[in-house]
Motif scaffolding. Structure first.
Motif, PDB file in Angstrom:
ATOM      1  N   GLY A   1       0.789  -1.215   0.000  1.00 18.96           N
ATOM      2  CA  GLY A   1       0.000   0.000   0.000  1.00 18.96           C
ATOM      3  C   GLY A   1       0.825   1.270   0.000  1.00 18.96           C
ATOM      4  N   TRP A   2       2.069   1.190  -0.479  1.00 21.64           N
ATOM      5  CA  TRP A   2       2.947   2.371  -0.410  1.00 21.64           C
ATOM      6  C   TRP A   2       2.521   3.472  -1.365  1.00 21.64           C
ATOM      7  CZ3 TRP A   2       5.775   2.534  -5.056  1.00 21.64           C
ATOM      8  CH2 TRP A   2       5.935   1.318  -5.726  1.00 21.64           C
ATOM      9  N   LEU A   3       1.857   3.122  -2.468  1.00 24.43           N
ATOM     10  CA  LEU A   3       1.350   4.172  -3.350  1.00 24.43           C
ATOM     11  C   LEU A   3       0.094   4.832  -2.761  1.00 24.43           C
ATOM     12  CD1 LEU A   3       1.750   3.136  -7.092  1.00 24.43           C
ATOM     13  CD2 LEU A   3       2.829   5.000  -5.846  1.00 24.43           C
ATOM     14  N   ASP A   4      -0.736   4.056  -2.097  1.00 25.56           N
ATOM     15  CA  ASP A   4      -1.862   4.658  -1.366  1.00 25.56           C
ATOM     16  C   ASP A   4      -1.351   5.736  -0.414  1.00 25.56           C
ATOM     17  OD1 ASP A   4      -4.257   3.185  -2.182  1.00 25.56           O
ATOM     18  OD2 ASP A   4      -3.316   1.444  -1.261  1.00 25.56           O
ATOM     19  N   ARG A   5      -0.325   5.345   0.336  1.00 25.32           N
ATOM     20  CA  ARG A   5       0.224   6.262   1.336  1.00 25.32           C
ATOM     21  C   ARG A   5       0.809   7.502   0.665  1.00 25.32           C
ATOM     22  NH1 ARG A   5      -0.059   8.476   6.272  1.00 25.32           N
ATOM     23  NH2 ARG A   5       1.940   8.617   7.347  1.00 25.32           N
ATOM     24  N   ALA A   6       1.563   7.317  -0.415  1.00 21.89           N
ATOM     25  CA  ALA A   6       2.187   8.454  -1.094  1.00 21.89           C
ATOM     26  C   ALA A   6       1.136   9.413  -1.627  1.00 21.89           C
ATOM     27  CB  ALA A   6       3.082   7.960  -2.227  1.00 21.89           C
ATOM     28  N   ALA A   7       0.085   8.867  -2.251  1.00 22.34           N
ATOM     29  CA  ALA A   7      -0.955   9.716  -2.840  1.00 22.34           C
ATOM     30  C   ALA A   7      -1.668  10.534  -1.769  1.00 22.34           C
ATOM     31  CB  ALA A   7      -1.953   8.854  -3.613  1.00 22.34           C
ATOM     32  N   CYS A   8      -1.918   9.927  -0.623  1.00 19.17           N
ATOM     33  CA  CYS A   8      -2.637  10.652   0.422  1.00 19.17           C
ATOM     34  C   CYS A   8      -1.744  11.664   1.127  1.00 19.17           C
ATOM     35  CB  CYS A   8      -3.241   9.675   1.416  1.00 19.17           C
ATOM     36  SG  CYS A   8      -4.690   8.837   0.729  1.00 19.17           S
ATOM     37  N   LEU A   9      -0.467  11.347   1.284  1.00 21.66           N
ATOM     38  CA  LEU A   9       0.457  12.340   1.824  1.00 21.66           C
ATOM     39  C   LEU A   9       0.483  13.574   0.932  1.00 21.66           C
ATOM     40  CD1 LEU A   9       3.569  10.276   3.000  1.00 21.66           C
ATOM     41  CD2 LEU A   9       2.096  11.691   4.424  1.00 21.66           C
ATOM     42  N   ALA A  10       0.545  13.331  -0.379  1.00 21.12           N
ATOM     43  CA  ALA A  10       0.594  14.447  -1.320  1.00 21.12           C
ATOM     44  C   ALA A  10      -0.710  15.235  -1.315  1.00 21.12           C
ATOM     45  CB  ALA A  10       0.890  13.923  -2.724  1.00 21.12           C
ATOM     46  N   ALA A  11      -1.844  14.529  -1.283  1.00 19.01           N
ATOM     47  CA  ALA A  11      -3.143  15.195  -1.387  1.00 19.01           C
ATOM     48  C   ALA A  11      -3.474  16.024  -0.157  1.00 19.01           C
ATOM     49  CB  ALA A  11      -4.241  14.160  -1.627  1.00 19.01           C
ATOM     50  N   HIS A  12      -2.972  15.606   0.999  1.00 15.45           N
ATOM     51  CA  HIS A  12      -3.338  16.262   2.254  1.00 15.45           C
ATOM     52  C   HIS A  12      -2.238  17.173   2.774  1.00 15.45           C
ATOM     53  CE1 HIS A  12      -6.198  12.621   2.852  1.00 15.45           C
ATOM     54  NE2 HIS A  12      -6.718  13.536   2.061  1.00 15.45           N
ATOM     55  N   SER A  13      -1.357  17.615   1.893  1.00 20.60           N
ATOM     56  CA  SER A  13      -0.268  18.501   2.310  1.00 20.60           C
ATOM     57  C   SER A  13      -0.034  19.535   1.221  1.00 20.60           C
ATOM     58  CB  SER A  13       1.008  17.692   2.551  1.00 20.60           C
ATOM     59  OG  SER A  13       2.110  18.552   2.770  1.00 20.60           O
ATOM     60  N   ASP A  14       0.378  20.729   1.623  1.00 27.16           N
ATOM     61  CA  ASP A  14       0.762  21.724   0.626  1.00 27.16           C
ATOM     62  C   ASP A  14       2.283  21.856   0.574  1.00 27.16           C
ATOM     63  OD1 ASP A  14       1.172  22.922   3.048  1.00 27.16           O
ATOM     64  OD2 ASP A  14      -0.051  24.710   2.641  1.00 27.16           O
ATOM     65  N   ALA A  15       2.994  20.819   1.067  1.00 26.86           N
ATOM     66  CA  ALA A  15       4.455  20.822   0.987  1.00 26.86           C
ATOM     67  C   ALA A  15       4.902  20.628  -0.456  1.00 26.86           C
ATOM     68  CB  ALA A  15       5.030  19.717   1.870  1.00 26.86           C
ATOM     69  N   TRP A  16       6.056  21.192  -0.785  1.00 33.09           N
ATOM     70  CA  TRP A  16       6.669  20.970  -2.100  1.00 33.09           C
ATOM     71  C   TRP A  16       7.463  19.663  -2.136  1.00 33.09           C
ATOM     72  CZ3 TRP A  16       9.143  26.511  -2.543  1.00 33.09           C
ATOM     73  CH2 TRP A  16       8.139  27.439  -2.877  1.00 33.09           C
ATOM     74  N   VAL A  17       8.079  19.340  -0.993  1.00 33.16           N
ATOM     75  CA  VAL A  17       8.929  18.149  -0.901  1.00 33.16           C
ATOM     76  C   VAL A  17       8.556  17.395   0.365  1.00 33.16           C
ATOM     77  CG1 VAL A  17      11.289  17.251  -0.854  1.00 33.16           C
ATOM     78  CG2 VAL A  17      10.810  19.424  -2.022  1.00 33.16           C
ATOM     79  N   ILE A  18       8.264  16.084   0.231  1.00 31.33           N
ATOM     80  CA  ILE A  18       7.937  15.239   1.374  1.00 31.33           C
ATOM     81  C   ILE A  18       8.883  14.050   1.341  1.00 31.33           C
ATOM     82  CG2 ILE A  18       6.169  13.875   2.547  1.00 31.33           C
ATOM     83  CD1 ILE A  18       4.058  15.480   1.018  1.00 31.33           C
ATOM     84  N   GLY A  19       9.724  13.918   2.349  1.00 29.61           N
ATOM     85  CA  GLY A  19      10.693  12.833   2.348  1.00 29.61           C
ATOM     86  C   GLY A  19      11.440  12.740   3.652  1.00 29.61           C
ATOM     87  N   SER A  20      12.633  12.174   3.592  1.00 24.81           N
ATOM     88  CA  SER A  20      13.356  11.785   4.798  1.00 24.81           C
ATOM     89  C   SER A  20      14.758  12.363   4.817  1.00 24.81           C
ATOM     90  CB  SER A  20      13.432  10.248   4.869  1.00 24.81           C
ATOM     91  OG  SER A  20      14.352   9.816   5.842  1.00 24.81           O
ATOM     92  N   ALA A  21      15.172  12.832   5.995  1.00 30.18           N
ATOM     93  CA  ALA A  21      16.586  13.110   6.217  1.00 30.18           C
ATOM     94  C   ALA A  21      17.305  11.788   6.462  1.00 30.18           C
ATOM     95  CB  ALA A  21      16.750  14.046   7.416  1.00 30.18           C
ATOM     96  N   LEU A  22      18.604  11.836   6.619  1.00 29.96           N
ATOM     97  CA  LEU A  22      19.385  10.626   6.845  1.00 29.96           C
ATOM     98  C   LEU A  22      19.066  10.043   8.222  1.00 29.96           C
ATOM     99  CD1 LEU A  22      21.658   8.743   5.812  1.00 29.96           C
ATOM    100  CD2 LEU A  22      23.275  10.232   7.018  1.00 29.96           C
ATOM    101  N   HIS A  23      18.623   8.777   8.265  1.00 30.92           N
ATOM    102  CA  HIS A  23      18.324   8.097   9.523  1.00 30.92           C
ATOM    103  C   HIS A  23      19.514   7.307  10.048  1.00 30.92           C
ATOM    104  CE1 HIS A  23      13.780   8.229  10.199  1.00 30.92           C
ATOM    105  NE2 HIS A  23      14.008   9.052   9.197  1.00 30.92           N
ATOM    106  N   ALA A  24      20.485   7.030   9.195  1.00 30.93           N
ATOM    107  CA  ALA A  24      21.626   6.214   9.622  1.00 30.93           C
ATOM    108  C   ALA A  24      22.481   6.977  10.626  1.00 30.93           C
ATOM    109  CB  ALA A  24      22.466   5.824   8.412  1.00 30.93           C
ATOM    110  N   ASN A  25      23.289   6.230  11.353  1.00 27.54           N
ATOM    111  CA  ASN A  25      24.155   6.848  12.351  1.00 27.54           C
ATOM    112  C   ASN A  25      25.267   7.672  11.727  1.00 27.54           C
ATOM    113  OD1 ASN A  25      22.741   5.731  14.505  1.00 27.54           O
ATOM    114  ND2 ASN A  25      23.914   3.824  14.392  1.00 27.54           N
ATOM    115  N   CYS A  26      25.619   7.361  10.496  1.00 28.07           N
ATOM    116  CA  CYS A  26      26.701   8.084   9.848  1.00 28.07           C
ATOM    117  C   CYS A  26      26.556   7.979   8.348  1.00 28.07           C
ATOM    118  CB  CYS A  26      28.066   7.543  10.281  1.00 28.07           C
ATOM    119  SG  CYS A  26      28.369   5.837   9.746  1.00 28.07           S
TER     120      CYS A  26
END
Length: 952
Positions: free
Chosen positions: A158-183
């Motif tokens: 369901g990752w496309l479901d999630r992506a579509a709804c994140l996009a539809a319910h936000s006015d952000a230009w970029v939705i994503g992740s910073a680096l989660h690794a320790n280094c």
């Protein structure tokens, strides 16, 4: 729980505008392995929770030009195009509305990506690809773009479901992740740097959702691309551009950059997928460049072994990972059923059963064992449904269900995590039975027993009695029983190059209860159970065999115990029937059943009743049509007739050798991809009723003036026209001629050659042509050989040309002008030399002309370019001049720069049809080959209607 709740919500609420989202996948020629692995995981974690009428789009963007000088580029685009043509469904659901392959056409500095950062333009390639994706998404009318590089993989459905709804319910230009690794690892030194420069530390990685439909974001992205930050990686440039503005402007831009765990960026660190699922319930995708270092089984284990979906736990039961696993620590087996069956000498035949989907193979195994009067047979069940199935068979059964936890149904795919888990559990159970003092003939369920293997052993004498282990060869060459493929011998087994290895198969062997065998299988089990990710158990077994200098072991003779490749694809021609047949080298239960049916080795009743059959009498030798091109054209025509008449086609067996047509392939899968064929032509029947038609079948000869009527004594009824015509009969004619036989349970025609003139309606004809192109694809092993030949030829700048000098006059009477109706191979070669002129490109010559190749100069043969370890994929014992090689040659010709052939030959028609298919599939506006796509050596042409039928 959170993800399941999310999916339930998404199934009920369709306000997320899925069709507003485009998934963009940038790739290079070196990314194909990563893409294929991603596609496999998409099947396990489907993009959408349910079918959607407004599905997102999918765009693959290649960095260069598919039709450039690089053979790797062409092969990469071809592989992705195959995926594009596979349709819009993933994981059994409609996942994408449209799927497109496009090209960025980058080269030189504009395509640079130097992780060592040795120049200022080190990241221009990815930057240009990103901005091309933004442009393509806007041009196609999408509001949002989800960029997924090949090393971004799903961990939940369901990752496309999630992506579509994140996009539809936000006015952000970029939705994503910073680096989660320790280094993050430095590209030059490899050092692991835990503290990133503050300027970059919190930037969102480029694998993110972008609001491409927002004009303000478009202007912002253009500023990042065209200003002083243009040489930074694009994701850093988008971040730094914001930080360079005034504080009020930065505050107003904060909400435009939304950090989300939807996609988790792990950088160069290998993620613990199970831990991520547990700690981040809203994480759906994970990005890591470390995936490339994993083998396929390791990657599958990482993503699937801890998968939080019912029935998907794949870990072997056993001791904690902190200590060395030991078979002694596992729960003991109740071997009373084995003891009763084994008798005084404590020797028995055992077969392991796992998964209800193997029920047909289990029933076939038991039926053949009973026919062969195998008395001391015991089934060992690895899951509860299999235990019930084993007990229902009436055979003694050992309960080994506590040794492994499996997905529902077991494992059908070679190399899956469940596949390796099953095989690991087999060794644990085997060890406990050996330690109990039992000597065992161990068999897989896809084995067909034709004689009692214990009786065969008893007749071998004292030489066999001195051995600890006798095991089946898994080599494709049943004569030498050695594999020389460096990818297996050196890369996987770690053995010295050039020596080859007697690669053994762990699915068929006899082992005595001796310290040597117990030590061998204990070492195998220890390595399997200690591995962090499931390894290939057969490779582990062979490495241990190579190191076991003191073990007394030998291979079972390949003529008496053939593996699936030897029996079905490269038979030895043994004078006596084998003791057993192992249907390995065939992936999936459906394909195994097909092969066994075709070989007359299916004992579970008859094939399903089919009331309306269409079969063909094959008398190719009498009319000189035993070449693979003529045979495949006849098969294509038969498929058309079967579809037109609403009948089930009986699949033919094609000749392996043109000069000895009585030598036939065991199955159609020898030449074509059976899995693809079954998908596009599911209404087919194996030749389960022998090579003669059923009693009461209507025997029909369709007369079209080709002088190929069967002997009168065979009782065929002639219909049709007695005079030759340039075009095969049209649909209306065929229906009229065959109407008297409509009620027959089987129509058995004398020949399909030039008997099908296509469908009257263009739409139906186009649909049939599309299915035929996809359903009659080259068999995977032959396609691999063709790729090797193309790669060798592609190392020459400018590519290569091809000439078909097949000495055939089958279509000579319908060529224009008719002056060359008696042209031979020498005429064809001389004509081809004139057409090609003084080009420096090498010329691949197919059709096996007897001589006069000097007329062309610079000629090469496909067989000379095939790596030695792949020759067994197309040859037969004693000859490599097979029709399988001819099929490889035609595929290679289809990709040549220029092709000159013989329009009187079916081989040229097949090559031309394939070349035109390839041209249509090219995703760029690559230069069209035009008249160079398919030329006759003597300047002849086919009548327009016939050309459309034969080559479109």
């Amino acid at each position: 729980r959170a993800s399941r709740s999310w999916l339930a919500t998404m199934a009920a609420v369709r306000t997320c505008h899925l069709s507003d989202l485009l998934v963009g996948v940038p790739f290079t020629a070196s990314d194909i392995r990563g893409l294929e692995r991603a596609w496999q995981l998409w099947e396990h974690f489907p993009p959408l929770s349910s079918d959607a009428a407004d599905a997102p789009g999918l765009l693959y963007l290649f960095n260069g030009r598919c039709a450039g000088n690089s053979s790797a580029a062409a092969l990469a685009c071809e592989r992705v195009q195959q995926q594009v043509e596979g349709g819009t469904r993933v994981g059994g659901r409609r996942a994408f509305g449209r799927v497109v392959l496009a090209q960025a056409g980058l080269a030189g500095r504009s395509d640079a990506y130097d992780k060592l950062r040795s120049s200022a333009d080190w990241t221009m390639g990815p930057n240009n690809m990103f901005h091309r994706l933004l442009q393509q998404a806007r041009r196609l009318g999408y509001g949002h773009l989800l960029q997924l590089e090949p090393d971004v993989l799903p961990i939940r459905a369901g990752w496309l479901d999630r992506a579509a709804c994140l996009a539809a319910h936000s006015d952000a230009w970029v939705i994503g992740s910073a680096l989660h690794a320790n280094c993050s690892r430095d590209g030059q030194t490899g050092a692991c740097e835990s503290e990133l420069p503050e300027r970059f530390a919190y930037h969102i990685n480029g694998n993110a959702i972008y609001a491409v439909g927002d004009p303000a974001f478009t202007a912002y992205a253009k500023a990042a691309r065209n200003g002083p930050l243009r040489k930074l990686p694009f994701d850093l440039a988008l971040h730094v551009l914001r930080d360079g503005r005034t504080q009020p402007a930065r505050r107003r831009l904060l909400h435009r950059f939304q950090h989300s765990s939807f996609v988790v960026n792990m950088g160069t660190q290998l993620p613990d997928v199970a831990a991520l699922r547990e700690s981040l319930p809203n994480a759906f995708l994970v990005h890591s460049s470390a995936y490339a270092s994993l083998t396929d089984p390791e990657l599958r284990a990482l993503f699937l072994a801890g998968r939080a979906v019912p029935g998907r736990a794949l870990f072997l039961a056993g001791p904690a990972a902190s200590g060395r696993p030991s078979a002694d620590a596992a729960t003991g087996l109740d071997v009373s059923a084995l003891r009763a069956a084994a008798g005084a000498d404590r020797t028995a035949v055992v077969a392991f059963v796992a998964g209800v989907q193997y029920a047909p193979l289990c029933a076939n195994f038991v039926a053949h064992a009973q026919r062969a009067a195998v008395r001391r047979l015991v089934l060992v069940a690895l899951d509860a449904p299999s235990l019930a199935m084993a007990r229902e068979s009436g055979l003694p059964a050992v309960d080994a269900t506590r040794l492994v936890s499996l997905p529902d149904g077991g494992s059908d795919a070679f190399g899956s995590a469940a596949f390796f888990a099953i095989n690991g559990a087999r060794y644990l159970a085997l060890l406990q039975m050996l330690r109990a003092g039992f000597s065992l003939f161990v068999l897989d369920l896809d084995v067909v027993l034709l004689r009692d293997p214990l009786a065969w052993l008893a007749g071998r004498g004292p030489a066999v009695a001195e051995l600890d282990l006798m095991i089946q060869s898994d080599a494709r060459d049943g004569v030498s029983t050695r594999e020389t493929d460096p990818g297996l011998v050196t890369s996987r087994l770690g053995l010295p190059p050039g020596t080859g290895w007697t690669y053994a198969n762990g699915g068929v062997f006899f082992c005595r209860a001796t310290p040597g065998t117990i030590g061998l299988f204990d070492r195998v089990w220890s390595r399997l159970s200690a591995a962090r990710t499931p390894p290939n158990e057969q490779d582990v077994l062979n490495r241990e065999l190579a190191a076991a200098a003191a073990l007394r072991w030998a291979l079972l003779p390949a003529d008496a115990f053939p593996n699936g490749f030897v029996y079905f694809y490269r038979p030895l021609g043994a004078p006596e029937p084998p003791v057993l047949v192992h249907a390995n080298w065939i992936n999936g239960v459906r394909d195994k059943v097909y092969h066994l049916r075709e070989a007359g080795l299916w004992a579970v009743g008859d094939a399903p009743g089919v009331a309306r059959l269409l079969s063909v009498r094959d008398d190719c030798e009498r009319h000189g049509r035993c070449d693979v091109a003529s045979q495949l054209q006849a098969l294509r025509d038969t498929l058309g007739l079967a579809r037109m008449l609403n009948r089930t086609i009986v699949l033919p067996r094609l000749p392996l050798l043109r000069q000895r047509p009585s030598v036939r392939a065991a199955t159609l899968a020898h030449f074509i991809d059976y899995a693809s064929f079954a998908q596009h032509f599911p209404d087919h029947a194996p030749r389960f009723h022998a090579d003669t038609p059923r009693q009461g079948a209507a025997r029909v000869h369709i007369e079209v003036g080709l002088d190929d009527a069967p002997p009168v004594s065979l009782g065929f009824t002639a219909v049709g026209r007695g005079h030759p015509a340039s075009l095969p009969p049209a649909e209306e004619e065929l229906r009229r001629w065959l109407a008297p036989f409509e009620s027959a349970s089987e129509i058995h025609i004398s020949s399909a050659h030039r008997r099908f003139g296509g469908f009257a309606r263009a739409r139906e004809q186009n649909d049939f042509s599309r299915h035929a192109a996809r359903g009659l694809k080259l068999a995977p092993r032959l396609a691999t050989v063709a790729l090797e030949v193309r790669a060798a030829l592609g190392r020459v700048p400018g590519g290569y040309d091809c000439v078909d000098a097949t000495d055939s006059r089958d279509y000579a009477a319908v060529l224009l002008p008719p002056a060359w109706t008696r042209a031979g191979a020498l005429d064809l070669l001389r004509g081809a030399a004139t057409v090609l002129g003084a080009s420096p490109r090498p010329v691949l010559v197919v059709g096996r002309p007897a001589g006069a190749l000097a007329a062309l100069g610079r000629t090469v043969r496909a067989v000379d370019l095939v790596p030695s370890w792949l020759v067994v994929d197309f040859d037969v014992v004693g000859s490599n001049g097979t029709e399988a090689l001819a099929a490889v040659e035609m595929e290679v010709c289809a990709h040549a720069q220029r092709f000159v052939g013989n329009l009187a030959a079916a081989s040229t028609h097949r090559i031309c049809r394939r070349r035109r298919t390839i041209d249509r599939r090219r995703a760029s506006k690559a230069p069209a080959r035009g008249s160079q796509a398919c030329q006759d050596a003597l300047g002849r042409t086919l009548a327009p209607g016939l050309a459309r039928l034969l080559m479109e």
